[in-house]
Design a protein around this motif. Structure first.
Motif, mmCIF file in Angstrom:
data_model
loop_
_atom_site.group_PDB
_atom_site.id
_atom_site.type_symbol
_atom_site.label_atom_id
_atom_site.label_comp_id
_atom_site.label_asym_id
_atom_site.label_seq_id
_atom_site.Cartn_x
_atom_site.Cartn_y
_atom_site.Cartn_z
ATOM 1 N N PHE A 1 29.687 -10.265 12.789
ATOM 2 C CA PHE A 1 30.379 -11.547 12.792
ATOM 3 C C PHE A 1 31.472 -11.476 11.727
ATOM 4 C CE2 PHE A 1 26.249 -12.373 14.552
ATOM 5 C CZ PHE A 1 26.480 -13.283 15.568
ATOM 6 N N TRP A 2 32.707 -11.788 12.107
ATOM 7 C CA TRP A 2 33.838 -11.599 11.217
ATOM 8 C C TRP A 2 34.971 -12.562 11.554
ATOM 9 C CZ3 TRP A 2 38.788 -9.526 12.500
ATOM 10 C CH2 TRP A 2 38.960 -9.296 13.880
ATOM 11 N N SER B 1 27.333 -17.301 6.810
ATOM 12 C CA SER B 1 28.517 -16.784 6.130
ATOM 13 C C SER B 1 28.870 -15.428 6.731
ATOM 14 C CB SER B 1 28.284 -16.673 4.624
ATOM 15 O OG SER B 1 27.289 -15.732 4.333
ATOM 16 N N ILE B 2 30.142 -15.053 6.542
ATOM 17 C CA ILE B 2 30.625 -13.794 7.113
ATOM 18 C C ILE B 2 31.243 -12.938 6.022
ATOM 19 C CG2 ILE B 2 30.963 -14.647 9.458
ATOM 20 C CD1 ILE B 2 33.928 -15.085 8.771
ATOM 21 N N PRO B 3 31.330 -11.643 6.214
ATOM 22 C CA PRO B 3 30.814 -10.919 7.372
ATOM 23 C C PRO B 3 29.290 -10.866 7.351
ATOM 24 C CG PRO B 3 31.602 -9.356 5.737
ATOM 25 C CD PRO B 3 31.939 -10.735 5.230
ATOM 26 N N LYS C 1 22.858 -7.440 7.131
ATOM 27 C CA LYS C 1 23.673 -7.416 5.915
ATOM 28 C C LYS C 1 24.708 -8.532 5.922
ATOM 29 C CE LYS C 1 25.908 -5.700 2.285
ATOM 30 N NZ LYS C 1 25.723 -6.478 1.097
ATOM 31 N N THR C 2 24.671 -9.337 4.867
ATOM 32 C CA THR C 2 25.709 -10.339 4.648
ATOM 33 C C THR C 2 26.630 -9.809 3.563
ATOM 34 O OG1 THR C 2 24.195 -12.134 5.220
ATOM 35 C CG2 THR C 2 26.175 -12.730 3.981
ATOM 36 N N GLY C 3 27.929 -9.876 3.804
ATOM 37 C CA GLY C 3 28.903 -9.379 2.840
ATOM 38 C C GLY C 3 29.430 -8.018 3.257
#
Length: 170
Positions: free
Chosen positions: A63-64, A130-132, A147-149
């Motif tokens: 997700f971006w 939140s993204i990415p 993984k977030t971030g």
């Protein structure tokens, strides 16, 4: 004091430092399982796909957004991973932005992967705030990485993990 025009480039530069690190795998007893694959997405070129079509395959969902500095920072590593694994892994890049904006960004940066926009609600496993945010799912639906971030998606560790879940020699 930061000038507004310099803010985004500085944020991207800082996030590139964070994107040097490889994401970690999730312990087997803590992994979520994707059970509902029904999720319809529309590609920037206009075609519809259903994640259901990829059940039983290794899937990377990212997700971006084009305006997101951490997303921009990790994209070169995503492109490198895509280039080497596109025939073995299903890559699903998801953005809520207009297809024209996304395609313009991909073209300007020379990225060759397809991006999608959701047309139905995503499966519960993809609870993105939140993204990415990136998920690596194995053939049986286990979320191996969540993984977030920003991260280095082309690292030796990620490639080793992919080779293992693809059942290939390392």
């Amino acid at each position: 004091m930061l000038v507004p025009q310099t803010r985004k480039p500085i944020q991207i530069w800082l996030n590139k430092g964070l994107a040097l690190f490889s994401p970690s795998t999730i312990d087997e007893n803590e992994q979520q399982v994707l059970t509902d694959y029904h999720w319809v997405l529309k590609s920037t070129s206009g075609g519809l796909v259903n994640l259901e079509n990829y059940k039983g395959q290794v899937i990377l969902v990212n997700f971006w957004a084009t305006w997101c500095p951490p997303c921009i920072a990790e994209m070169p590593s995503m492109q490198a991973l895509y280039k080497d694994y596109k025939d073995k892994v299903t890559f699903v890049f998801v953005s809520n932005e207009s297809p024209a904006d996304v395609q313009k960004f991909l073209n300007e940066k020379g990225y060759t992967f397809e991006s999608y926009r959701p047309t139905t609600a995503s499966p519960e496993v993809f609870d993105v705030t939140s993204i990415p945010r990136t998920f690596l799912i194995d053939k049986s639906g286990h979320v191996i990485i969540d993984k977030t971030g920003a991260a280095n998606w082309s690292s030796k560790e990620v490639r080793k993990t992919l080779d293992e879940i693809l059942g290939e020699e390392i």
